[in-house]
Design a protein around this motif. Structure first.
Motif, PDB file in Angstrom:
ATOM      1  N   MET A  97      69.728  28.387 -10.514  1.00  0.00           N
ATOM      2  CA  MET A  97      69.799  27.485 -11.666  1.00  0.00           C
ATOM      3  C   MET A  97      71.012  26.572 -11.521  1.00  0.00           C
ATOM      4  SD  MET A  97      70.208  28.542 -15.685  1.00  0.00           S
ATOM      5  CE  MET A  97      70.683  27.322 -16.919  1.00  0.00           C
ATOM      6  N   PRO A  98      70.856  25.279 -11.777  1.00  0.00           N
ATOM      7  CA  PRO A  98      72.012  24.375 -11.739  1.00  0.00           C
ATOM      8  C   PRO A  98      73.101  24.830 -12.704  1.00  0.00           C
ATOM      9  CG  PRO A  98      69.977  23.115 -11.786  1.00  0.00           C
ATOM     10  CD  PRO A  98      69.596  24.540 -12.038  1.00  0.00           C
ATOM     11  N   ARG A  99      74.340  24.577 -12.344  1.00  0.00           N
ATOM     12  CA  ARG A  99      75.454  25.041 -13.173  1.00  0.00           C
ATOM     13  C   ARG A  99      75.464  24.335 -14.523  1.00  0.00           C
ATOM     14  NH1 ARG A  99      80.348  22.273 -13.575  1.00  0.00           N
ATOM     15  NH2 ARG A  99      80.384  20.200 -12.630  1.00  0.00           N
ATOM     16  N   VAL A 100      76.023  25.003 -15.508  1.00  0.00           N
ATOM     17  CA  VAL A 100      76.210  24.416 -16.834  1.00  0.00           C
ATOM     18  C   VAL A 100      77.509  23.628 -16.803  1.00  0.00           C
ATOM     19  CG1 VAL A 100      76.527  24.883 -19.285  1.00  0.00           C
ATOM     20  CG2 VAL A 100      74.950  26.292 -17.941  1.00  0.00           C
ATOM     21  N   VAL A 101      77.435  22.330 -16.968  1.00  0.00           N
ATOM     22  CA  VAL A 101      78.602  21.465 -16.849  1.00  0.00           C
ATOM     23  C   VAL A 101      79.550  21.626 -18.029  1.00  0.00           C
ATOM     24  CG1 VAL A 101      79.365  19.051 -16.720  1.00  0.00           C
ATOM     25  CG2 VAL A 101      77.342  19.789 -15.448  1.00  0.00           C
ATOM     26  N   ASP A 102      79.000  21.725 -19.236  1.00  0.00           N
ATOM     27  CA  ASP A 102      79.805  21.851 -20.449  1.00  0.00           C
ATOM     28  C   ASP A 102      79.275  23.022 -21.266  1.00  0.00           C
ATOM     29  OD1 ASP A 102      81.133  21.623 -22.863  1.00  0.00           O
ATOM     30  OD2 ASP A 102      80.703  19.497 -23.169  1.00  0.00           O
ATOM     31  N   ALA A 103      80.048  24.103 -21.311  1.00  0.00           N
ATOM     32  CA  ALA A 103      79.596  25.309 -22.003  1.00  0.00           C
ATOM     33  C   ALA A 103      79.484  25.118 -23.511  1.00  0.00           C
ATOM     34  CB  ALA A 103      80.547  26.470 -21.709  1.00  0.00           C
ATOM     35  N   SER A 104      80.126  24.107 -24.062  1.00  0.00           N
ATOM     36  CA  SER A 104      80.028  23.853 -25.495  1.00  0.00           C
ATOM     37  C   SER A 104      78.843  22.953 -25.828  1.00  0.00           C
ATOM     38  CB  SER A 104      81.315  23.205 -26.020  1.00  0.00           C
ATOM     39  OG  SER A 104      81.462  21.883 -25.515  1.00  0.00           O
ATOM     40  N   ASN A 105      78.250  22.327 -24.796  1.00  0.00           N
ATOM     41  CA  ASN A 105      77.098  21.458 -25.012  1.00  0.00           C
ATOM     42  C   ASN A 105      76.215  21.448 -23.776  1.00  0.00           C
ATOM     43  OD1 ASN A 105      75.219  19.548 -25.794  1.00  0.00           O
ATOM     44  ND2 ASN A 105      76.606  17.810 -25.512  1.00  0.00           N
ATOM     45  N   MET A 106      75.228  22.331 -23.770  1.00  0.00           N
ATOM     46  CA  MET A 106      74.334  22.413 -22.616  1.00  0.00           C
ATOM     47  C   MET A 106      73.486  21.156 -22.446  1.00  0.00           C
ATOM     48  SD  MET A 106      71.176  24.875 -23.730  1.00  0.00           S
ATOM     49  CE  MET A 106      72.157  26.255 -24.259  1.00  0.00           C
ATOM     50  N   TYR A 107      73.492  20.272 -23.460  1.00  0.00           N
ATOM     51  CA  TYR A 107      72.728  19.028 -23.379  1.00  0.00           C
ATOM     52  C   TYR A 107      73.567  17.860 -22.856  1.00  0.00           C
ATOM     53  CZ  TYR A 107      69.756  21.835 -26.423  1.00  0.00           C
ATOM     54  OH  TYR A 107      68.985  22.850 -26.941  1.00  0.00           O
ATOM     55  N   SER A 108      74.763  18.149 -22.380  1.00  0.00           N
ATOM     56  CA  SER A 108      75.676  17.080 -21.962  1.00  0.00           C
ATOM     57  C   SER A 108      75.100  16.211 -20.847  1.00  0.00           C
ATOM     58  CB  SER A 108      77.016  17.676 -21.502  1.00  0.00           C
ATOM     59  OG  SER A 108      76.845  18.463 -20.319  1.00  0.00           O
ATOM     60  N   GLU A 109      74.303  16.795 -19.975  1.00  0.00           N
ATOM     61  CA  GLU A 109      73.759  16.042 -18.840  1.00  0.00           C
ATOM     62  C   GLU A 109      72.455  15.317 -19.188  1.00  0.00           C
ATOM     63  OE1 GLU A 109      75.897  15.872 -16.052  1.00  0.00           O
ATOM     64  OE2 GLU A 109      76.937  16.709 -17.801  1.00  0.00           O
ATOM     65  N   ALA A 110      72.025  15.427 -20.449  1.00  0.00           N
ATOM     66  CA  ALA A 110      70.842  14.701 -20.918  1.00  0.00           C
ATOM     67  C   ALA A 110      71.242  13.680 -21.980  1.00  0.00           C
ATOM     68  CB  ALA A 110      69.806  15.673 -21.482  1.00  0.00           C
ATOM     69  N   GLY A 111      72.482  13.149 -21.830  1.00  0.00           N
ATOM     70  CA  GLY A 111      73.005  12.184 -22.775  1.00  0.00           C
ATOM     71  C   GLY A 111      72.386  10.811 -22.602  1.00  0.00           C
ATOM     72  N   VAL A 112      72.819   9.883 -23.407  1.00  0.00           N
ATOM     73  CA  VAL A 112      72.251   8.532 -23.439  1.00  0.00           C
ATOM     74  C   VAL A 112      72.193   7.898 -22.053  1.00  0.00           C
ATOM     75  CG1 VAL A 112      72.615   6.185 -24.289  1.00  0.00           C
ATOM     76  CG2 VAL A 112      72.897   8.123 -25.833  1.00  0.00           C
ATOM     77  N   ASN A 113      70.975   7.605 -21.609  1.00  0.00           N
ATOM     78  CA  ASN A 113      70.708   6.909 -20.341  1.00  0.00           C
ATOM     79  C   ASN A 113      71.383   7.554 -19.124  1.00  0.00           C
ATOM     80  OD1 ASN A 113      69.096   4.932 -21.600  1.00  0.00           O
ATOM     81  ND2 ASN A 113      70.898   3.709 -22.114  1.00  0.00           N
ATOM     82  N   HIS A 114      71.626   8.859 -19.215  1.00  0.00           N
ATOM     83  CA  HIS A 114      72.265   9.586 -18.107  1.00  0.00           C
ATOM     84  C   HIS A 114      71.168  10.099 -17.164  1.00  0.00           C
ATOM     85  CE1 HIS A 114      75.187  11.638 -15.846  1.00  0.00           C
ATOM     86  NE2 HIS A 114      75.283  12.775 -16.537  1.00  0.00           N
ATOM     87  N   PHE A 115      70.591   9.168 -16.422  1.00  0.00           N
ATOM     88  CA  PHE A 115      69.422   9.480 -15.607  1.00  0.00           C
ATOM     89  C   PHE A 115      69.786  10.114 -14.269  1.00  0.00           C
ATOM     90  CE2 PHE A 115      67.770   5.819 -18.136  1.00  0.00           C
ATOM     91  CZ  PHE A 115      66.724   6.476 -18.753  1.00  0.00           C
ATOM     92  N   SER A 116      68.898  10.965 -13.794  1.00  0.00           N
ATOM     93  CA  SER A 116      68.977  11.494 -12.435  1.00  0.00           C
ATOM     94  C   SER A 116      68.364  10.482 -11.472  1.00  0.00           C
ATOM     95  CB  SER A 116      68.195  12.811 -12.359  1.00  0.00           C
ATOM     96  OG  SER A 116      67.928  13.154 -11.013  1.00  0.00           O
ATOM     97  N   PRO A 117      68.861  10.433 -10.244  1.00  0.00           N
ATOM     98  CA  PRO A 117      68.221   9.569  -9.239  1.00  0.00           C
ATOM     99  C   PRO A 117      66.745   9.923  -9.031  1.00  0.00           C
ATOM    100  CG  PRO A 117      70.361  10.312  -8.455  1.00  0.00           C
ATOM    101  CD  PRO A 117      70.082  11.085  -9.705  1.00  0.00           C
ATOM    102  N   ALA A 118      66.349  11.139  -9.441  1.00  0.00           N
ATOM    103  CA  ALA A 118      64.966  11.586  -9.259  1.00  0.00           C
ATOM    104  C   ALA A 118      63.976  10.752 -10.064  1.00  0.00           C
ATOM    105  CB  ALA A 118      64.831  13.058  -9.634  1.00  0.00           C
ATOM    106  N   VAL A 119      64.446  10.052 -11.108  1.00  0.00           N
ATOM    107  CA  VAL A 119      63.517   9.256 -11.921  1.00  0.00           C
ATOM    108  C   VAL A 119      63.579   7.770 -11.585  1.00  0.00           C
ATOM    109  CG1 VAL A 119      63.583  10.931 -13.798  1.00  0.00           C
ATOM    110  CG2 VAL A 119      65.140   8.971 -13.859  1.00  0.00           C
ATOM    111  N   ASP A 120      64.258   7.414 -10.500  1.00  0.00           N
ATOM    112  CA  ASP A 120      64.283   6.009 -10.088  1.00  0.00           C
ATOM    113  C   ASP A 120      62.861   5.501  -9.879  1.00  0.00           C
ATOM    114  OD1 ASP A 120      67.003   6.057 -10.132  1.00  0.00           O
ATOM    115  OD2 ASP A 120      67.288   6.083  -7.956  1.00  0.00           O
TER     116      ASP A 120
END
Length: 390
Positions: free
Chosen positions: A40-63
Motif C-alpha cells: 500500500m502506498p504510504r500515508v503522506v499526512d496522518a492527520s488527513n489521509m485525503y491530502s493527496e486527493a486535494g484540488v487538481n492534485h492529479f497523478s501522471p496516470a490520468v494524463d
C-alpha cells in the motif's frame, strides 16, 4: 498546516487547557507515521489521509483523460456521458443489465461499469477507456453490484450483494482468485478502508448491520448491529482514520463508528433518506446526500437535499435543499472542488451543486441514474466505488 485542517482544529481545541503538554503530546501522536499493509502506498499526512486527493492534485496516470461525468442508468441499461464544461450529455452508450456504479480502477487507467443484472448470475463489468470515453468488451462477472480494490492494488473486490459474498479477482483481467462469504451481512453493499489498509468496514443494507473484514487474513472480524430496522448505505472514514461515518437511509442521518474498537460512538441527523457521502477536496467537510425518501424503488418527488458535515466538529454546518424536491443519490466532487455531482435517482437527472453556495442545476439523463463517476479525479490511487481517492 492550513487554518481549516483537522490538525488545526485539534490544536485550537487545546487552547486554554491546563494540561497543555498532554494535549501537545496527543497532537504529536496523531501525526505519527502510519505503518501500512504491504504494497500500500504510504500515508503522506496522518492527520488527513485525503491530502493527496486535494484540488487538481492529479497523478501522471490520468494524463490525457477526458474530463467527463459518467452516469450509469439502471433501467435504461446505458451510460450517459456529460461534458462538465458545458453541462450537456455528449454521448450515451449501451452496457449490461442493471448498471449500478462506475468504478475507477486502482491504477487510474480504466473505469469499470458494474452491471449486476440485479443479483442474477449473468452480470458483467464494462471497461471504459478514460482517454476516449468509449466502452470496451464486457467481462462476465457474477453479480457485481459494487467493486473495490485491495490497498496494494493487486486485486479487485467484487461485491456480490445477492450472495453475501466478496469475490477477490485479478485487478486487470478480473479472473477469480478466491471468495469470502459474509453470511450475516444481508445486502452487503458499500465499504471504506482503515487508514493503514488493515481492515475494511462494509454496510449490510438489508440487515441494519456493519461487517468488519480483516484485509490481511481475509476473514470476517465481526458484525455490528446499528438498528434492526435500519438501512445503512454509504460509508466514509474521517481524515485521521479514526471514525467511520455511516449513512443510514431509515435513520435519516449518519452513525459514527470507532473503526478500531468497532463500536458506535455517535449519530448526526441530516435529512430524509441519507445515502451517499463524499469528502471535500481539502478534507475538512463531508457532503451527505439525503435522497428524500426511505424507499428503495419507485418514483416520488420528495424533499431531497445535501447536508454538509464539518469533520472536526462533527456538526452539520449547511443544508442545500433541491427546489421542488429531488432525489440526490451517489456521485463525487469535481477535481477543483467547486461542484458536487450527484445522480437524481428517481428523477432521471444529474445534479451539480455549487459547493460554495449550494445552488444546484439539473441535467436530464437516462432512467434511474445511480453511482456516477467524475473523471479524472485527483489522487494517487483509487480504492473503488465511485472514487475513494487517496
Amino acid at each position: 498546516m492550513t487554518p481549516r485542517s483537522p490538525r488545526f482544529f485539534r490544536i485550537a481545541a487545546c487552547i486554554g487547557v491546563a494540561l497543555a503538554a498532554a494535549c501537545a503530546a496527543s497532537i504529536a501522536a496523531a501525526a505519527q507515521p502510519v505503518t501500512t499493509v504491504a504494497g500500500m502506498p504510504r500515508v503522506v499526512d496522518a492527520s488527513n489521509m485525503y491530502s493527496e486527493a486535494g484540488v487538481n492534485h492529479f497523478s501522471p496516470a490520468v494524463d490525457g483523460a477526458l474530463p467527463r461525468i459518467y452516469v450509469p442508468n439502471l433501467r435504461s441499461k446505458t451510460v450517459s456521458v456529460i461534458d462538465p464544461a458545458t453541462f450537456k450529455v455528449v454521448d450515451t452508450f449501451a452496457v449490461g443489465q442493471s448498471p449500478q456504479h462506475v468504478v475507477p480502477s486502482w491504477d487510474l487507467q480504466t473505469l469499470w461499469v458494474t452491471n449486476n443484472a440485479e443479483g442474477k448470475n449473468d452480470g458483467s463489468l464494462t471497461p471504459i477507456n478514460t482517454k476516449t470515453g468509449k466502452p470496451g468488451t464486457a467481462i462476465p462477472v457474477d453479480d457485481p453490484y459494487n467493486m473495490y480494490f485491495t490497498p496494494d492494488g493487486k486485486e479487485a473486490i467484487v461485491v456480490a450483494e445477492a450472495h453475501a459474498r466478496l469475490d477477490f479477482r485479478d485487478a486487470h483481467t478480473m479472473a477469480l482468485h478466491n471468495s469470502l462469504q459474509v453470511p450475516e451481512c444481508k445486502g452487503i453493499n458499500h465499504a471504506d478502508f482503515s487508514i493503514d489498509g488493515r481492515y475494511a468496514i462494509f454496510t449490510c443494507e438489508f440487515g441494519g448491520k456493519l461487517a468488519k473484514i480483516d484485509m490481511v487474513k481475509r476473514k470476517v472480524v465481526g458484525y455490528l448491529l446499528l438498528d434492526k430496522k435500519g438501512m445503512p448505505q454509504d460509508i466514509r472514514v474521517s481524515p485521521d482514520g479514526k471514525v467511520f461515518f455511516v449513512a443510514d437511509m431509515m435513520a435519516n442521518g449518519v452513525y459514527l463508528i470507532d473503526g478500531d474498537s468497532f463500536t458506535r460512538i455517535g449519530f448526526i441527523p441530516t435529512g430524509v433518506g441519507t445515502h451517499g457521502m463524499y469528502p471535500s477536496r481539502d478534507g475538512t467537510k463531508l457532503y451527505v446526500a439525503n435522497r428524500g425518501t426511505n424507499r428503495i424503488h419507485g418514483k416520488r418527488h420528495g424533499k431531497g437535499s445535501v447536508s454538509v458535515i464539518d469533520f472536526a466538529t462533527r456538526k452539520v454546518v449547511a443544508n442545500w435543499p433541491i427546489p421542488h424536491g429531488g432525489s440526490p443519490d451517489m456521485g463525487n466532487v469535481s477535481a477543483d472542488g467547486k461542484l458536487l455531482w450527484l445522480s437524481g435517482r428517481f428523477d432521471d437527472v444529474v445534479y451539480a451543486f455549487d459547493t460554495t453556495t449550494g445552488a444546484v442545476r439539473s441535467i436530464k439523463v437516462g432512467a434511474e441514474p445511480h453511482g456516477l463517476a467524475v473523471w479524472p479525479q485527483p489522487g494517487r490511487y483509487s480504492l473503488g466505488h465511485t472514487g475513494i481517492m487517496r
